[in-house]
Design an enzyme around this catalytic site. Structure first.
Site, short mmCIF file in Angstrom:
data_model
loop_
_atom_site.label_atom_id
_atom_site.label_comp_id
_atom_site.label_asym_id
_atom_site.label_seq_id
_atom_site.Cartn_x
_atom_site.Cartn_y
_atom_site.Cartn_z
N GLY A 178 -29.17 -42.49 -10.01
CA GLY A 178 -30.51 -42.07 -9.60
C GLY A 178 -30.80 -41.82 -8.13
O GLY A 178 -31.89 -41.35 -7.84
N CYS A 183 -31.54 -35.33 -7.98
CA CYS A 183 -31.55 -36.14 -9.19
C CYS A 183 -32.98 -36.42 -9.60
O CYS A 183 -33.82 -36.70 -8.76
CB CYS A 183 -30.83 -37.44 -8.85
SG CYS A 183 -31.10 -38.73 -10.03
N SER A 301 -33.80 -32.30 -18.94
CA SER A 301 -33.00 -32.13 -17.73
C SER A 301 -33.24 -33.35 -16.83
O SER A 301 -34.34 -33.89 -16.78
CB SER A 301 -33.41 -30.82 -17.07
OG SER A 301 -33.87 -31.05 -15.78
N THR A 330 -18.76 -47.84 17.48
CA THR A 330 -18.80 -48.37 18.85
C THR A 330 -20.01 -49.27 19.06
O THR A 330 -19.93 -50.27 19.76
CB THR A 330 -18.79 -47.26 19.92
OG1 THR A 330 -19.93 -46.43 19.74
CG2 THR A 330 -17.54 -46.41 19.85
N1 LIG Z 1 -25.29 -40.38 -10.82
C1 LIG Z 1 -26.35 -40.08 -11.53
O1 LIG Z 1 -27.39 -40.72 -11.42
C2 LIG Z 1 -26.32 -38.94 -12.46
C3 LIG Z 1 -25.38 -37.95 -12.37
N2 LIG Z 1 -25.42 -36.84 -13.18
C4 LIG Z 1 -24.40 -35.79 -13.01
O2 LIG Z 1 -24.67 -34.66 -13.79
C5 LIG Z 1 -23.60 -34.41 -14.70
C6 LIG Z 1 -24.14 -33.83 -15.99
O3 LIG Z 1 -24.93 -34.81 -16.60
P1 LIG Z 1 -25.40 -34.74 -18.11
O4 LIG Z 1 -25.22 -33.36 -18.62
O5 LIG Z 1 -26.76 -35.35 -18.17
O6 LIG Z 1 -24.50 -35.74 -18.93
P2 LIG Z 1 -22.96 -36.14 -18.92
O7 LIG Z 1 -22.09 -35.03 -18.54
O8 LIG Z 1 -22.88 -37.37 -18.18
O9 LIG Z 1 -22.82 -36.45 -20.50
C7 LIG Z 1 -21.78 -37.29 -20.97
C8 LIG Z 1 -21.95 -37.72 -22.38
O10 LIG Z 1 -22.75 -38.91 -22.39
C9 LIG Z 1 -23.73 -38.83 -23.44
N3 LIG Z 1 -24.92 -39.56 -23.01
C10 LIG Z 1 -25.46 -40.62 -23.63
N4 LIG Z 1 -26.51 -41.10 -22.97
C11 LIG Z 1 -26.65 -40.32 -21.89
C12 LIG Z 1 -27.56 -40.32 -20.80
N5 LIG Z 1 -28.54 -41.22 -20.69
N6 LIG Z 1 -27.44 -39.37 -19.88
C13 LIG Z 1 -26.46 -38.44 -19.96
N7 LIG Z 1 -25.55 -38.40 -20.96
C14 LIG Z 1 -25.64 -39.34 -21.91
C15 LIG Z 1 -23.97 -37.35 -23.59
O11 LIG Z 1 -24.30 -37.10 -24.94
P3 LIG Z 1 -25.71 -36.49 -25.33
O12 LIG Z 1 -25.97 -35.32 -24.38
O13 LIG Z 1 -25.53 -36.08 -26.76
O14 LIG Z 1 -26.70 -37.57 -25.15
C16 LIG Z 1 -22.62 -36.71 -23.30
O15 LIG Z 1 -21.83 -36.67 -24.44
C17 LIG Z 1 -22.92 -35.76 -14.86
O16 LIG Z 1 -21.60 -35.63 -15.30
C18 LIG Z 1 -23.04 -36.29 -13.44
O17 LIG Z 1 -22.07 -35.68 -12.64
C19 LIG Z 1 -26.40 -36.70 -14.11
C20 LIG Z 1 -27.39 -37.64 -14.25
C21 LIG Z 1 -27.38 -38.87 -13.49
N1 LIG Z 2 -29.47 -37.77 -11.86
C1 LIG Z 2 -28.73 -36.74 -11.44
N2 LIG Z 2 -27.77 -36.98 -10.53
C2 LIG Z 2 -27.03 -35.95 -10.16
C3 LIG Z 2 -27.22 -34.66 -10.66
N3 LIG Z 2 -26.31 -33.86 -10.11
C4 LIG Z 2 -25.57 -34.64 -9.31
N4 LIG Z 2 -26.00 -35.90 -9.34
C5 LIG Z 2 -25.48 -37.05 -8.62
O1 LIG Z 2 -25.86 -36.97 -7.25
C6 LIG Z 2 -24.71 -37.18 -6.44
C7 LIG Z 2 -24.86 -36.55 -5.07
O2 LIG Z 2 -25.96 -37.13 -4.40
P1 LIG Z 2 -26.49 -36.59 -2.98
O3 LIG Z 2 -27.67 -37.45 -2.66
O4 LIG Z 2 -25.37 -36.74 -2.02
O5 LIG Z 2 -26.88 -35.16 -3.17
C8 LIG Z 2 -23.60 -36.61 -7.28
O6 LIG Z 2 -22.31 -37.04 -6.89
C9 LIG Z 2 -23.98 -37.11 -8.67
O7 LIG Z 2 -23.62 -38.44 -8.88
C10 LIG Z 2 -28.27 -34.45 -11.59
O8 LIG Z 2 -28.53 -33.33 -12.05
N5 LIG Z 2 -28.98 -35.53 -11.95
K LIG Z 3 -27.71 -39.47 -8.93
#
Ligand SMILES: NC(=O)C1=CN([C@@H]2O[C@H](COP(=O)(O)OP(=O)(O)OC[C@H]3O[C@@H](n4cnc5c(N)ncnc54)[C@H](OP(=O)(O)O)[C@@H]3O)[C@@H](O)[C@H]2O)C=CC1
Ligand SMILES: Nc1nc2c(ncn2[C@@H]2O[C@H](COP(=O)(O)O)[C@@H](O)[C@H]2O)c(=O)[nH]1
Ligand SMILES: [K+]
Length: 358
Positions: A178, A183, A301, A330
């Site tokens: 988050g 995000c 999304s 430093t």
């Molecule tokens: N660091 C962070 O806070 C976050 C990072 N991201 C980034 O965006 C990319 C794409 O995210 P996104 O398309 O949402 O999902 P992911 O690519 O992470 O999805 C992975 C799998 O997890 C399942 N899943 C179950 N619960 C969740 C949940 N709460 N959120 C997401 N997936 C879930 C999904 O199934 P199903 O879709 O059927 O539920 C899917 O099969 C991630 O790979 C990551 O790089 C995204 C959100 C948060």
């Molecule tokens: N919740 C979400 N997190 C996301 C998404 N796309 C990427 N990310 C995460 O953010 C970091 C980068 O953070 P930044 O502050 O340096 O910009 C990235 O590595 C992911 O973990 C998204 O769509 N939703």
């Molecule tokens: K994030």
């Protein structure tokens, strides 16, 4: 229901306390680190700052530019197998990772790429929610087939899950739910954990087992990156800070604005051209349309799409970033990046920056 009452911190809540130092110049500070990873037993040397696997950031061009400064890139999941094979012939495979999700198609793609590129050693298994049992199973499956590869896995934000992923085969755990610049997970779900505390707690848990962590997300300036290292991060991953550059391979958006000033010769208002780049989260509508043809009906999304000022070549940004961190070192008396967390005393603040002119 239960409430955790002790204060958890973000980057904005602390500053480094300056300390006596024997360093007389920032050029004496080395930002390179050498790590040996727990499972792969591979050694790595470089500047432990990484481009995130996001469109506009984790590109092949970014990997080339960052590698020339010994920084690292986690490639976006959509980079083709051919591009990866070419890249592996251009830069050292020590400076990039192949990213993968956990689906069947991801698994197949990963195996194909690693079969064709035996020199690639870094795998980044990246999902939004690293807490599911199936994610741990996937990490174990990858570890089982690739005992000598260095595996990064995440994202999580707590000590228990950091340890679980390491025990299931991750060398490096990616920390951050988050905090990212694009995000919207916290808005959409109310889930998250203050990033500085997440880093402190997960680093401690990982280091106890001989593992490493990546602080992923939330850094908005070089000071935040330094704070992540001060808090114990082994690597820091950047999205927004590396977005907007030529190496992101994105489209430039030009906007023309009428200004108040007149051109001396023609007496016509001067038109100013501003350049922007589109940047979006990998879970945004934009990303889901691009990579998956749309947003599935049962989910929403969790990322936004923004327009950010175009920033030219990434080189200047890298030098500014590394210069800032050397300066941190430093101020606190750290000879090198390895010493930074040992030299860190954070002071909690109610205000960190004077915004009078911004
Ligand atoms: N660091 C962070 O806070 C976050 C990072 N991201 C980034 O965006 C990319 C794409 O995210 P996104 O398309 O949402 O999902 P992911 O690519 O992470 O999805 C992975 C799998 O997890 C399942 N899943 C179950 N619960 C969740 C949940 N709460 N959120 C997401 N997936 C879930 C999904 O199934 P199903 O879709 O059927 O539920 C899917 O099969 C991630 O790979 C990551 O790089 C995204 C959100 C948060
Ligand atoms: N919740 C979400 N997190 C996301 C998404 N796309 C990427 N990310 C995460 O953010 C970091 C980068 O953070 P930044 O502050 O340096 O910009 C990235 O590595 C992911 O973990 C998204 O769509 N939703
Ligand atoms: K994030």
């Amino acid at each position: 229901m239960r409430i955790i009452d002790d204060v958890k911190l973000d980057f904005k809540d602390v500053l480094f306390m300056p300390k006596r130092s024997t360093l007389s110049s920032r050029k004496q500070v080395s930002l390179e680190r050498t790590y040996t990873f727990k499972h792969s037993q591979k050694q790595w040397q470089g500047v432990p700052i990484m481009a995130a696997n996001m469109d506009g950031v984790g590109t092949v061009s970014m990997a080339k530019a960052l590698a020339s400064h010994k920084l690292f890139t986690t490639l976006v999941k959509s980079v083709s197998a051919e591009e990866i094979t070419q890249l592996a012939q251009t830069i050292s495979p020590h400076h990039f990772a192949v990213s993968t999700g956990t689906g069947e198609a991801d698994w197949q793609r990963l195996q194909d790429i690693l079969r064709d590129n035996p020199h690639i050693t870094f795998i980044c298994i990246d999902v939004a929610n690293g807490y599911s049992e199936s994610f741990g199973d996937f990490v174990a499956k990858v570890r089982n087939l690739y005992p000598n590869h260095t595996i990064m896995a995440g994202n999580v934000v707590t000590a228990d899950m950091t340890q679980e992923l390491i025990l299931r085969g991750a060398d490096i755990v990616k920390v951050g739910i988050g905090p990212g610049s694009v995000c919207t997970t916290r808005k959409q779900t109310g889930v998250g954990y203050p990033q500085l505390s997440a880093i402190i707690e997960c680093a401690d848990a990982a280091h106890g087992l001989g593992g490493h962590i990546i602080a992923d997300g939330g850094c908005t300036n070089p000071g935040d990156v330094a704070k992540a290292f001060g808090a114990g991060a082994d690597f820091v991953m950047l999205g927004g800070m590396l977005a907007g550059h030529d190496e992101g391979e994105g489209q430039l958006i030009e906007e023309h604005h009428l200004t108040q000033q007149l051109d001396q010769a023609t007496q016509q208002p001067i038109i100013e051209t501003k350049r922007f780049v589109q940047f979006y989260g990998m879970s945004s509508d934009t990303a889901m349309k691009k990579h998956h043809g749309g947003v599935a009906e049962y989910r929403s999304s969790e990322g936004k799409t923004v327009k950010i000022p175009y920033r030219g070549a990434v080189q200047a940004t890298i030098l500014d970033l590394l210069g800032g961190i050397r300066s941190t070192c430093t101020y606190v008396g750290a000879q090198n990046l390895k010493q930074l967390s040992k030299c860190t005393t954070f002071v909690r603040v109610t205000q960190q920056i004077n915004n009078i002119f911004s």
